[in-house]
Design a protein around this motif. Structure first.
Motif, short mmCIF file in Angstrom:
data_model
loop_
_atom_site.label_atom_id
_atom_site.label_comp_id
_atom_site.label_asym_id
_atom_site.label_seq_id
_atom_site.Cartn_x
_atom_site.Cartn_y
_atom_site.Cartn_z
N ALA A 36 21.74 -4.26 -3.81
CA ALA A 36 21.65 -5.51 -4.57
C ALA A 36 20.87 -6.59 -3.83
N ARG A 37 20.45 -6.32 -2.60
CA ARG A 37 19.70 -7.32 -1.83
C ARG A 37 18.28 -7.45 -2.36
N PHE A 38 17.76 -8.65 -2.27
CA PHE A 38 16.42 -8.90 -2.80
C PHE A 38 15.36 -8.25 -1.91
N ARG A 39 14.37 -7.64 -2.55
CA ARG A 39 13.21 -7.09 -1.84
C ARG A 39 11.95 -7.49 -2.60
N TRP A 40 10.85 -7.53 -1.88
CA TRP A 40 9.60 -8.00 -2.48
C TRP A 40 8.45 -7.17 -1.92
N ASN A 41 7.48 -6.86 -2.77
CA ASN A 41 6.28 -6.17 -2.33
C ASN A 41 5.08 -7.09 -2.44
N ILE A 42 4.35 -7.23 -1.34
CA ILE A 42 3.11 -7.98 -1.35
C ILE A 42 2.01 -7.01 -1.77
N GLU A 43 1.38 -7.30 -2.89
CA GLU A 43 0.50 -6.32 -3.54
C GLU A 43 -0.72 -5.98 -2.68
N VAL A 44 -1.38 -7.00 -2.13
CA VAL A 44 -2.57 -6.80 -1.30
C VAL A 44 -2.47 -7.69 -0.07
N LEU A 45 -3.34 -7.45 0.91
CA LEU A 45 -3.18 -8.11 2.21
C LEU A 45 -3.90 -9.45 2.32
N ALA A 76 -1.83 -1.37 1.85
CA ALA A 76 -2.93 -1.30 2.80
C ALA A 76 -4.21 -1.99 2.37
N LEU A 77 -4.47 -2.09 1.08
CA LEU A 77 -5.77 -2.61 0.64
C LEU A 77 -5.81 -4.14 0.72
N TYR A 78 -6.99 -4.66 1.06
CA TYR A 78 -7.16 -6.11 1.21
C TYR A 78 -7.13 -6.82 -0.15
N GLY A 79 -7.60 -6.13 -1.18
CA GLY A 79 -7.60 -6.67 -2.54
C GLY A 79 -7.62 -5.51 -3.52
N ASN A 80 -7.67 -5.83 -4.79
CA ASN A 80 -7.80 -4.80 -5.83
C ASN A 80 -9.30 -4.51 -6.03
N GLU A 81 -9.86 -3.78 -5.10
CA GLU A 81 -11.32 -3.61 -5.10
C GLU A 81 -11.79 -2.58 -6.12
N LEU A 82 -13.05 -2.74 -6.51
CA LEU A 82 -13.72 -1.78 -7.38
C LEU A 82 -14.41 -0.74 -6.49
N THR A 83 -13.79 0.42 -6.35
CA THR A 83 -14.33 1.42 -5.43
C THR A 83 -15.68 1.94 -5.88
N GLY A 84 -15.96 1.91 -7.18
CA GLY A 84 -17.23 2.42 -7.68
C GLY A 84 -18.44 1.60 -7.25
#
Length: 210
Positions: A36-45, A76-84
């Motif tokens: 029940a403890r709060f947890r949070w995910n940081i999406e990008v760095l 691990a990723l710095y942002g939501n990059e466009l790999t293409g």
């Protein structure tokens, strides 16, 4: 979603406020039962780097402690990059700060996450693996410009192997896209949305416990 929602400086400030609020809620629920403890995910760095640069020593210590204890997850990723749009060398820079962070704080970062963007080029696999990333999660939007990806790969994890055959990541496409809650708040729609997803997984004989 920079450009759609606001300019970079304001998006960055919102991200910093999210981290502050996460730290507050982690402390407020510290005495709760573990699940029940709060947890949070940081999406990008990107916001993590600037938060650590601008914060007081006390806040930095609290954040690192929360990450080290697993109360805050980092990807691990710095942002939501466009790999293409990237070469192999450029894709290595996508995880450059993850390598720096892991070395400085002795905290491994083994997961990468991309929201919204629906597709990735093959070269991302060795770029991730060579930086210690074992798991790659994709949360594409739920309907727009994604082809048949949710029908074909939603909630069907598989090992994605590099062209050389020497690297692989466990790749998972979220069967319910991140935009599933765009039309309302989690508090308003949570039970309905989540139970509908659970029934669909049950009907499809989903074999995993997570």
């Amino acid at each position: 979603d920079i450009g759609y929602t606001d300019l970079q400086p304001e998006v960055e400030r919102k991200q910093w406020r999210n981290i502050d609020e996460a730290l507050r809620l982690i402390e407020a629920t510290r005495s709760y039962p573990p699940d029940a403890r709060f947890r949070w995910n940081i999406e990008v760095l990107w916001p993590l780097e600037s938060y650590l640069q601008r914060s007081s020593p006390e806040k930095r210590a609290s954040l690192i402690d929360a990450i080290r204890s697993g109360n805050i997850g980092v990807n691990a990723l710095y942002g939501n990059e466009l790999t293409g749009l990237a070469t192999a060398v450029e894709m290595s820079h996508f995880v450059e700060y993850a390598r720096e962070f892991s070395h400085k704080f002795a905290i491994p970062i083994t997961t990468a996450l991309v929201s919204d963007i629906p597709g990735f080029t093959w070269g991302i696999v060795p770029a991730l693996v060579q930086s210690g990333v074992k798991y790659f999660a994709s949360g594409p939007n739920s309907s727009d410009r994604i082809g048949e990806v949710l029908q074909q790969w939603g909630d069907k994890p598989f090992y994605w192997t590099s062209q050389s055959g020497s690297e692989r990541v466990l790749f998972w496409v979220a069967g319910a896209g991140y935009s599933s809650f765009h039309e309302g708040t989690l508090a308003k729609l949570g039970d309905e949305k989540i139970m509908k997803l659970m029934r669909r997984l049950d009907d499809a004989h989903y074999p995993y416990e997570i």
